[in-house]
Write an enzyme that holds these catalytic residues in place. Structure first.
Site: not given
Ligand code: UT7
Length: 331
Positions: A113, A253, A283
């Site tokens: 990125c 970004h 993204n």
């Molecule tokens: O260019 C660089 C590329 N990458 C990034 O910038 C990614 C940076 N990270 C992020 O943006 C965030 O970490 C995410 C958006 C990917 C995830 O958000 P989060 O607040 O860190 O959520 P999490 O991974 O801690 O997940 C929270 C919950 C989980 O469920 P449980 O374990 O609490 O029951 C996930 O399974 O949300 C669940 N979850 C979803 N639920 C609905 C994960 N993805 C989804 C989804 N829809 N798409």
């Protein structure tokens, strides 16, 4: 050293729009979760037969038109991408051929990125030292082609598109004033596509294990991003002899509004100065910053003499920032 600036910008996204509601039909997710956790509402997706070189070519045409520069005048073409048409030949060769950039040298550059920032920083050195006059830097991605569409943790985040910038000598004291670039290979596995390289060449097994798709430790990348965005932006400003109070426009970004908001808060910059378009595109990795730059330039958000900062982070891990005193007059 010659002052180097951005004299033209262009961008292009494929026609097809994939909304959060469309994704609800594909994986266990919902619009409310995606908007509240990421800020993304929709993204553009390339057709199966459309390679990244096509998106790059379209963005390049627009940037060259904006710069009023003929492709034959280009000395250098750099394409930043993690989704090249082929492992080789380089996408830069394919784009230059289509453009008719007959005398240009060129290569692909991979810093995930952060690729566009590495690209402009590299191209600017050739111009600053008087070796070249006209450079085209493109950030383009077809991330939809390396996503695991069954992984709701990644497939909702990304989109396809390309953005381009033409760099040339500009009046003294304008253009690029400072850069900061960095990397930390220890975090490489946090955001990676493990299959298809010399470590894990493509095989039936790598395909079955979905190793040709993006694998990401989301919350680790999140924490890194929030910290590094502020740090690298301040370092680049320091190198330019400027402070955050001097900044008229910040182009981060476009990964996640929560990352952007946290970085903006840490930097203490007025949110009204920050360009955000990720609600419409998701993204787009190396394409995110140049597409946002093009939209900012064309909508009149960048005025002659403005101090603009582009800042990004990505796989590698990599990060970077560039400080620019805008040298273009008018929209
Ligand atoms: O260019 C660089 C590329 N990458 C990034 O910038 C990614 C940076 N990270 C992020 O943006 C965030 O970490 C995410 C958006 C990917 C995830 O958000 P989060 O607040 O860190 O959520 P999490 O991974 O801690 O997940 C929270 C919950 C989980 O469920 P449980 O374990 O609490 O029951 C996930 O399974 O949300 C669940 N979850 C979803 N639920 C609905 C994960 N993805 C989804 C989804 N829809 N798409």
């Amino acid at each position: 050293m010659v002052s180097v600036g951005i004299v033209g910008t262009g961008s292009y996204v494929p026609e097809k729009v994939l909304t959060n509601f469309d994704l609800e039909q594909m994986v266990d997710t919902n619009d409310q979760w995606i908007v509240s956790r990421t800020g993304i509402k929709e993204r553009h997706i390339a057709a199966p037969e459309t390679p990244v070189s096509e998106l790059c070519y379209q963005a390049a045409l627009r940037a060259l038109e904006d710069a009023k520069l003929a492709p034959e005048e280009l000395d250098l073409v750099i394409v930043a991408t993690i989704t090249p048409d082929f492992v080789f030949p380089a996408t830069a060769c394919l784009v230059a051929e289509r453009l008719g950039a007959k005398k240009a040298a060129g290569f692909d550059l991979q810093a995930a990125c952060t690729g566009f920032l590495y690209g402009v920083a590299t191209a600017a050195q050739f111009i600053a030292t008087g070796i070249y006059k006209n450079a085209l830097v493109i950030g383009g991605e077809t991330l939809s082609k390396i996503l695991n569409w069954e992984d709701r943790g990644t497939c909702i985040l990304f989109g396809d598109g390309a953005g381009a910038a033409v760099l040339q000598p500009v009046e003294e004291g304008y253009g690029f004033l400072g850069y900061d670039l960095g990397m930390d290979g220890a975090g490489g596995s946090l955001l990676a596509m493990p299959g298809g390289g010399s470590m894990h060449p493509a095989s039936a097994e790598t395909v079955a294990k979905k190793m040709h798709t993006i694998q990401m430790a989301g919350s680790e990348v999140f924490k890194f991003a929030v910290r590094i965005m502020g740090e690298t932006a301040l370092k680049a400003l320091d190198k330019a002899g400027l402070g955050i109070g001097d900044v008229d426009c910040l182009i981060p970004h476009q990964a996640n509004t929560r990352i952007v908001d946290a970085a903006v808060k840490r930097l203490g910059i007025d949110a009204g100065k920050v360009v955000v378009n990720l609600d419409r595109y998701g993204n787009m990795s190396a394409a995110s910053i140049p597409v946002a730059l093009d939209e900012a330039a064309r909508s009149g958000r960048l005025n002659y003499g403005d101090i603009m900062v582009m800042v990004g982070f990505g796989g590698g891990l990599t990060w970077g920032a560039a400080v620019v005193k805008w040298s273009k007059r008018g929209v």
